[in-house]
Design a protein around this motif. Structure first.
Motif, PDB file in Angstrom:
ATOM      1  N   GLU A  50      31.053 -46.498  38.751  1.00  0.00           N
ATOM      2  CA  GLU A  50      31.434 -45.333  37.942  1.00  0.00           C
ATOM      3  C   GLU A  50      30.666 -45.244  36.629  1.00  0.00           C
ATOM      4  O   GLU A  50      30.416 -44.153  36.133  1.00  0.00           O
ATOM      5  N   GLU A  51      30.297 -46.389  36.045  1.00  0.00           N
ATOM      6  CA  GLU A  51      29.665 -46.385  34.726  1.00  0.00           C
ATOM      7  C   GLU A  51      28.148 -46.494  34.760  1.00  0.00           C
ATOM      8  O   GLU A  51      27.487 -46.081  33.811  1.00  0.00           O
ATOM      9  N   ASP A  80      31.725 -42.331  23.296  1.00  0.00           N
ATOM     10  CA  ASP A  80      32.854 -41.911  22.459  1.00  0.00           C
ATOM     11  C   ASP A  80      32.908 -42.632  21.120  1.00  0.00           C
ATOM     12  O   ASP A  80      33.926 -42.602  20.446  1.00  0.00           O
ATOM     13  N   THR A 129      26.650 -40.339  35.124  1.00  0.00           N
ATOM     14  CA  THR A 129      27.640 -40.304  36.193  1.00  0.00           C
ATOM     15  C   THR A 129      28.551 -39.086  36.017  1.00  0.00           C
ATOM     16  O   THR A 129      28.497 -38.415  34.983  1.00  0.00           O
ATOM     17  N   PRO A 130      29.419 -38.788  36.988  1.00  0.00           N
ATOM     18  CA  PRO A 130      30.324 -37.640  36.833  1.00  0.00           C
ATOM     19  C   PRO A 130      31.206 -37.710  35.580  1.00  0.00           C
ATOM     20  O   PRO A 130      31.554 -36.694  35.014  1.00  0.00           O
ATOM     21  N   HIS A 131      31.564 -38.923  35.159  1.00  0.00           N
ATOM     22  CA  HIS A 131      32.342 -39.119  33.931  1.00  0.00           C
ATOM     23  C   HIS A 131      31.615 -40.163  33.088  1.00  0.00           C
ATOM     24  O   HIS A 131      32.042 -41.325  33.022  1.00  0.00           O
ATOM     25  N   GLU A 138      30.147 -42.736  30.460  1.00  0.00           N
ATOM     26  CA  GLU A 138      30.721 -43.542  29.381  1.00  0.00           C
ATOM     27  C   GLU A 138      29.668 -43.997  28.388  1.00  0.00           C
ATOM     28  O   GLU A 138      29.975 -44.302  27.259  1.00  0.00           O
TER      29      GLU A 138
END
Length: 171
Positions: free
Chosen positions: A57-58, A28, A116-118, A120
């Motif tokens: 997650e990351e 981002d 990953t699914p989200h 970063e």
């Protein structure tokens, strides 16, 4: 700005067998800014559990692929620049208060999966920990210097990481 609270967060310094630190380039940001994995601590969540969750997650790195090394007792803080307040985190926070954890990575580079699914991070690499402060966005530089100083006793880029006793685990 001072009336806003700090967002509770967990940060992870992940070190490989050679004593190098994991950094990812944020998706981002258009800046050439890198950072270590970090993210919010959910209400009622243990900071160490938040750290291992955020790491998964990351980076796709599961808790069985890391060994806990150390966690300072102190929290680390940073403030957002004024132009970002109200634009990130829905304007609820002035910055972050972070608990940091040092882990040794037990896997291979192929075990890291930033898709990953989200996601970063758009890319990642291993670096000498001393490079960390110059690679992050300027408003996090002092925080990274403080984190690096807190973990310095456990870092040795020549021989990897010194072992610490289980009694050093956070409670």
């Amino acid at each position: 700005m001072t009336a806003l609270p700090y967002r509770p967060c967990a940060g992870i310094m992940l070190i490989d067998r050679h004593g190098r630190a994991f950094v990812g380039q944020r998706m981002d940001s258009t800046l050439e800014a890198w950072q270590m994995p970090q993210g919010g601590i959910d209400p009622g969540e243990d900071p160490l559990a938040a750290a291992t969750r955020e790491l998964w997650e990351e980076t796709g790195v599961a808790s069985d692929m890391v060994e806990f090394i150390a966690a300072p007792d102190q929290e680390f803080f940073y403030d957002l620049p004024e132009d970002l307040i109200g634009k990130v985190w829905k304007g609820k926070w002035r910055g972050q208060r972070q608990r940091w954890f040092l882990f040794r990575f037990l896997g291979e580079d192929g075990d890291i999966d930033i898709a990953t699914p989200h996601p970063e991070f758009r890319s990642w690499r291993w670096i000498d920990p001393a490079e960390l402060p110059r690679l992050v966005v300027p408003f996090k530089r002092a925080l990274y210097e403080a984190v690096l100083a807190a973990f310095r006793p456990y870092l040795n880029t020549q021989i990897g990481i010194e072992a610490v006793s289980q009694s050093d685990r956070p409670r």
